[in-house]
Write a protein that holds these residues in place. Structure first.
Motif, PDB file in Angstrom:
ATOM      1  N   GLN A 129       0.812  -1.223   0.000  1.00 24.67           N
ATOM      2  CA  GLN A 129       0.000   0.000   0.000  1.00 24.67           C
ATOM      3  C   GLN A 129       0.846   1.274   0.000  1.00 24.67           C
ATOM      4  N   ARG A 130       2.156   1.112   0.263  1.00 27.75           N
ATOM      5  CA  ARG A 130       3.033   2.288   0.371  1.00 27.75           C
ATOM      6  C   ARG A 130       3.204   2.952  -0.996  1.00 27.75           C
ATOM      7  N   ILE A 131       3.068   4.261  -0.988  1.00 27.93           N
ATOM      8  CA  ILE A 131       3.319   5.056  -2.191  1.00 27.93           C
ATOM      9  C   ILE A 131       4.595   5.831  -1.932  1.00 27.93           C
ATOM     10  N   GLY A 132       5.577   5.645  -2.797  1.00 25.32           N
ATOM     11  CA  GLY A 132       6.851   6.324  -2.632  1.00 25.32           C
ATOM     12  C   GLY A 132       7.798   5.565  -1.723  1.00 25.32           C
ATOM     13  N   ARG A 133       8.979   6.149  -1.522  1.00 27.03           N
ATOM     14  CA  ARG A 133      10.048   5.575  -0.697  1.00 27.03           C
ATOM     15  C   ARG A 133      10.538   4.238  -1.242  1.00 27.03           C
ATOM     16  N   HIS A 134      10.601   4.135  -2.578  1.00 28.28           N
ATOM     17  CA  HIS A 134      11.115   2.930  -3.219  1.00 28.28           C
ATOM     18  C   HIS A 134      12.478   3.170  -3.861  1.00 28.28           C
ATOM     19  N   GLY A 135      13.032   4.358  -3.720  1.00 32.31           N
ATOM     20  CA  GLY A 135      14.272   4.722  -4.400  1.00 32.31           C
ATOM     21  C   GLY A 135      15.442   3.816  -4.073  1.00 32.31           C
ATOM     22  N   LEU A 136      15.633   3.497  -2.814  1.00 33.13           N
ATOM     23  CA  LEU A 136      16.746   2.634  -2.427  1.00 33.13           C
ATOM     24  C   LEU A 136      16.537   1.216  -2.954  1.00 33.13           C
ATOM     25  N   GLU A 137      15.310   0.722  -2.912  1.00 32.04           N
ATOM     26  CA  GLU A 137      15.012  -0.599  -3.468  1.00 32.04           C
ATOM     27  C   GLU A 137      15.350  -0.645  -4.956  1.00 32.04           C
ATOM     28  N   ILE A 138      14.961   0.372  -5.672  1.00 28.48           N
ATOM     29  CA  ILE A 138      15.241   0.445  -7.108  1.00 28.48           C
ATOM     30  C   ILE A 138      16.743   0.494  -7.342  1.00 28.48           C
ATOM     31  N   THR A 139      17.426   1.343  -6.587  1.00 23.32           N
ATOM     32  CA  THR A 139      18.875   1.482  -6.732  1.00 23.32           C
ATOM     33  C   THR A 139      19.580   0.153  -6.499  1.00 23.32           C
ATOM     34  N   LEU A 140      19.203  -0.559  -5.465  1.00 21.66           N
ATOM     35  CA  LEU A 140      19.817  -1.855  -5.172  1.00 21.66           C
ATOM     36  C   LEU A 140      19.515  -2.874  -6.272  1.00 21.66           C
ATOM     37  N   ALA A 141      18.326  -2.821  -6.838  1.00 21.62           N
ATOM     38  CA  ALA A 141      17.934  -3.791  -7.861  1.00 21.62           C
ATOM     39  C   ALA A 141      18.707  -3.631  -9.171  1.00 21.62           C
ATOM     40  N   VAL A 142      19.116  -2.415  -9.498  1.00 13.86           N
ATOM     41  CA  VAL A 142      19.752  -2.193 -10.806  1.00 13.86           C
ATOM     42  C   VAL A 142      21.267  -2.044 -10.737  1.00 13.86           C
ATOM     43  N   SER A 143      21.835  -2.140  -9.548  1.00 13.36           N
ATOM     44  CA  SER A 143      23.273  -1.910  -9.417  1.00 13.36           C
ATOM     45  C   SER A 143      24.027  -3.201  -9.133  1.00 13.36           C
ATOM     46  N   GLN A 144      25.314  -3.191  -9.484  1.00 15.83           N
ATOM     47  CA  GLN A 144      26.197  -4.320  -9.210  1.00 15.83           C
ATOM     48  C   GLN A 144      26.704  -4.286  -7.780  1.00 15.83           C
ATOM     49  N   ALA A 145      26.870  -3.088  -7.247  1.00 17.39           N
ATOM     50  CA  ALA A 145      27.398  -2.923  -5.891  1.00 17.39           C
ATOM     51  C   ALA A 145      26.818  -1.646  -5.305  1.00 17.39           C
ATOM     52  N   TYR A 146      26.710  -1.643  -3.982  1.00 15.18           N
ATOM     53  CA  TYR A 146      26.153  -0.509  -3.257  1.00 15.18           C
ATOM     54  C   TYR A 146      26.930  -0.359  -1.960  1.00 15.18           C
ATOM     55  N   GLU A 147      27.269   0.889  -1.620  1.00 16.71           N
ATOM     56  CA  GLU A 147      27.958   1.154  -0.366  1.00 16.71           C
ATOM     57  C   GLU A 147      27.469   2.493   0.170  1.00 16.71           C
ATOM     58  N   VAL A 148      27.278   2.548   1.472  1.00 14.23           N
ATOM     59  CA  VAL A 148      26.968   3.813   2.121  1.00 14.23           C
ATOM     60  C   VAL A 148      27.881   3.915   3.331  1.00 14.23           C
ATOM     61  N   ARG A 149      28.443   5.097   3.518  1.00 14.85           N
ATOM     62  CA  ARG A 149      29.335   5.274   4.668  1.00 14.85           C
ATOM     63  C   ARG A 149      29.245   6.709   5.179  1.00 14.85           C
ATOM     64  N   ARG A 150      29.438   6.812   6.481  1.00 17.94           N
ATOM     65  CA  ARG A 150      29.490   8.139   7.081  1.00 17.94           C
ATOM     66  C   ARG A 150      30.822   8.790   6.731  1.00 17.94           C
ATOM     67  N   GLU A 151      30.778  10.087   6.567  1.00 21.02           N
ATOM     68  CA  GLU A 151      31.968  10.892   6.309  1.00 21.02           C
ATOM     69  C   GLU A 151      32.170  11.780   7.545  1.00 21.02           C
ATOM     70  N   PRO A 152      33.304  12.474   7.650  1.00 23.46           N
ATOM     71  CA  PRO A 152      33.468  13.391   8.788  1.00 23.46           C
ATOM     72  C   PRO A 152      32.293  14.366   8.915  1.00 23.46           C
ATOM     73  N   VAL A 153      31.736  14.741   7.773  1.00 23.02           N
ATOM     74  CA  VAL A 153      30.501  15.520   7.743  1.00 23.02           C
ATOM     75  C   VAL A 153      29.579  14.818   6.759  1.00 23.02           C
ATOM     76  N   GLY A 154      28.427  14.372   7.188  1.00 21.03           N
ATOM     77  CA  GLY A 154      27.456  13.770   6.295  1.00 21.03           C
ATOM     78  C   GLY A 154      27.739  12.323   5.969  1.00 21.03           C
ATOM     79  N   LYS A 155      27.319  11.937   4.754  1.00 23.05           N
ATOM     80  CA  LYS A 155      27.488  10.561   4.297  1.00 23.05           C
ATOM     81  C   LYS A 155      27.727  10.553   2.797  1.00 23.05           C
ATOM     82  N   ARG A 156      28.188   9.410   2.305  1.00 25.58           N
ATOM     83  CA  ARG A 156      28.401   9.200   0.875  1.00 25.58           C
ATOM     84  C   ARG A 156      27.755   7.876   0.496  1.00 25.58           C
TER      85      ARG A 156
END
Length: 157
Positions: free
Chosen positions: A109-136
């Motif tokens: 029933q959820r509308i929206g918030r599918h961006g990360l799911e889509i990104t993971l589905a179409v990519s070979q690799a995914y990484e998220v990490r904190r930076e000294p300020v923010g994240k990458r």
């Protein structure tokens, strides 16, 4: 929209890349998509690397999703880096919010918030990490299709 560019078209040790900083205004989402398509078009036309239509579309989609999330959840500047590395495009987006993204629970029933799911589905690799300020958030997308592979990437006999 303000845009500051650095290292555009840089080629160092066989790595092609482009980096752009945006002020985080929503208009930068379209600009980022155009930058990605222009970059991959140049990679193919000028440097002779094969870039499939799928790679063009998936890169544009991933850039749009990652930049949209940065604009929506991390007010302020963001940086987009694109690099060609070993037959793939590396898409990296930095923003000022240190909160790491997560996939929302399955809900038909959820509308929206599918961006990360889509990104993971179409990519070979995914990484998220904190930076000294923010994240990458960094994603790899193959430039060329494997004509002998099925949808899961397994080679067929």
């Amino acid at each position: 929209m303000e845009q500051a560019a650095g290292d555009e078209g840089r080629k160092t040790q066989d790595v092609l890349s482009v980096s752009v900083a945006y002020d985080g205004d929503p208009s930068c989402i379209g600009a980022a998509r155009h930058l990605a398509i222009g970059f991959l078009t140049e990679v193919q036309a000028v440097h002779g690397l094969p870039v499939s239509e799928r790679a063009m579309g998936m890169t544009q989609l991933v850039v749009s999703e990652l930049v949209t999330n940065a604009v929506k959840y991390a007010p302020g500047p963001l940086m987009l880096d694109l690099q060609i590395i070993q037959g793939a495009v590396r898409v990296s987006v930095w923003d000022s919010d240190p909160v790491l993204p997560d996939i929302a629970a399955t809900d038909p029933q959820r509308i929206g918030r599918h961006g990360l799911e889509i990104t993971l589905a179409v990519s070979q690799a995914y990484e998220v990490r904190r930076e000294p300020v923010g994240k990458r958030v960094t994603v790899l997308i193959a430039l060329a299709d494997d004509p002998g592979a099925d949808i899961a990437g397994r080679t067929t006999p």
